[in-house]
Scaffold this active site. Sequence first.
Site, PDB file in Angstrom:
ATOM      1  N   LYS A 294     -68.015  12.086 -47.157  1.00  0.00           N
ATOM      2  CA  LYS A 294     -69.006  13.124 -46.879  1.00  0.00           C
ATOM      3  C   LYS A 294     -70.425  12.584 -46.703  1.00  0.00           C
ATOM      4  O   LYS A 294     -71.294  13.284 -46.172  1.00  0.00           O
ATOM      5  CB  LYS A 294     -68.983  14.197 -47.965  1.00  0.00           C
TER       6      LYS A 294
ATOM      7  N   SER B 184     -56.461  13.306 -51.877  1.00  0.00           N
ATOM      8  CA  SER B 184     -56.410  13.596 -50.432  1.00  0.00           C
ATOM      9  C   SER B 184     -56.069  12.340 -49.641  1.00  0.00           C
ATOM     10  O   SER B 184     -55.562  12.426 -48.517  1.00  0.00           O
ATOM     11  CB  SER B 184     -57.713  14.223 -49.932  1.00  0.00           C
TER      12      SER B 184
HETATM   13  N1  PMP Z   1     -60.859  14.606 -48.786  1.00  0.00           N
HETATM   14  C1  PMP Z   1     -61.822  14.802 -49.689  1.00  0.00           C
HETATM   15  C2  PMP Z   1     -61.677  14.192 -51.050  1.00  0.00           C
HETATM   16  C3  PMP Z   1     -62.955  15.573 -49.370  1.00  0.00           C
HETATM   17  O1  PMP Z   1     -63.914  15.782 -50.288  1.00  0.00           O
HETATM   18  C4  PMP Z   1     -63.047  16.143 -48.078  1.00  0.00           C
HETATM   19  C5  PMP Z   1     -64.243  17.002 -47.729  1.00  0.00           C
HETATM   20  N2  PMP Z   1     -64.247  18.254 -48.338  1.00  0.00           N
HETATM   21  C6  PMP Z   1     -62.006  15.940 -47.162  1.00  0.00           C
HETATM   22  C7  PMP Z   1     -60.929  15.152 -47.554  1.00  0.00           C
HETATM   23  C8  PMP Z   1     -61.993  16.598 -45.791  1.00  0.00           C
HETATM   24  O2  PMP Z   1     -63.037  16.200 -44.937  1.00  0.00           O
HETATM   25  P1  PMP Z   1     -63.658  17.224 -43.884  1.00  0.00           P
HETATM   26  O3  PMP Z   1     -64.592  18.134 -44.618  1.00  0.00           O
HETATM   27  O4  PMP Z   1     -64.384  16.358 -42.898  1.00  0.00           O
HETATM   28  O5  PMP Z   1     -62.555  17.973 -43.239  1.00  0.00           O
END
Ligand code: PMP
Length: 347
Positions: A52, A279
């Site tokens: 981010k 994630s």
């Molecule tokens: N994985 C994590 C740990 C995140 O914090 C985020 C952002 N919320 C994402 C994936 C997804 O990224 P994006 O917001 O660009 O879709």
Amino acid sequence: MPTLAEVPTSKFQALGRLIGNTPLITIHFRYEGKHRVLYAKSEYLNLTGSIKDRMALRILQEAYAGNKIAPGHTIAEATSGNTGISFAAIGRMLGHPVKIFMPDWMSQERVHLIRSYGAEVVSVSKAEGGFLGSIRRCEEFAAGQPDVFLPRQFSNPANTLAHAETTGPEIWSQLLSIGKRPQAFVAGVGTGGTVMGVGKFLRERDPSIRVHPVEPAESPTLTTGCKVGNHRIQGISDEFIPEIIRLNELNEVLSVSDGDAILMSQKLAMNLGLAVGISSGCNFLAAVKAQEMLGADAAVVTLFCDDNKKYLSTALMNEEAPRPGYLAPRIELLGIGTVGRACEFCH
Ligand code: PMP
């Protein structure tokens, strides 16, 4: 209002060197009897340890250039965590107070990290509206206050541009440097900035590249269009389809069970020393699924969005029972290589 001359160029230059241009990791593994390779950007190496940072920097750069923010203005944002950490750090570096509105079920580490930068955290309970309630509270706080800047990550095109201008070009040039071209890119969707931005850049280079958004099987918001169920993959699948997501421009949504993602993240740490967040395990499994669709030799790219330090109080640290259909138990991780940071044309 500041003029362009007052934009803190040297601070942005310094930040630019601390964010992005991350190494690409090649992961060697065995699956279905075959030696395979997948590629993952090490996004946990950014300034505050997550992907981010890229969009927070890009949004603030654009806001300064467009006279939408001035030194001393408060930055206020609704976020499930990593965005709050990024704005807290970068905001403080640029001299801004930061106020973060966050659902109260996010990990304690996230709350402490945001507070450690001197930012204020406003916790919003499920009864107060959860994630959508956080966004509403943030908008209400800013209403009529000219000295509050709202990044609005879910709808701000600069979020997508951050990845179209940095993450995408880096992936392209890093793969090219080892004689490869990407055939597919997969990414879990929080705001969707990553999947839309990287997808945009890669498809401009080669329209045949597949771009798959990923969501938790337990909470298929992208496929159903609304908030359904609960899941444990913090950072993705908030409670709605974000404005910057255009599903009709993407390939099909891939789905990964949160328990499978947890097992995969644990395995990446235990077998390879890559201590990534949940994630990231989810993204890895989705990349395996995309490779299954294209063939065992296909060059599929994803990202490790953050590391495991924000999840030490979560299910990531507990034993997770494998279920029938999970992929993680069938993946044997063999080793890693890296494609370096140096990336001449991307910044
Ligand atoms: N994985 C994590 C740990 C995140 O914090 C985020 C952002 N919320 C994402 C994936 C997804 O990224 P994006 O917001 O660009 O879709």
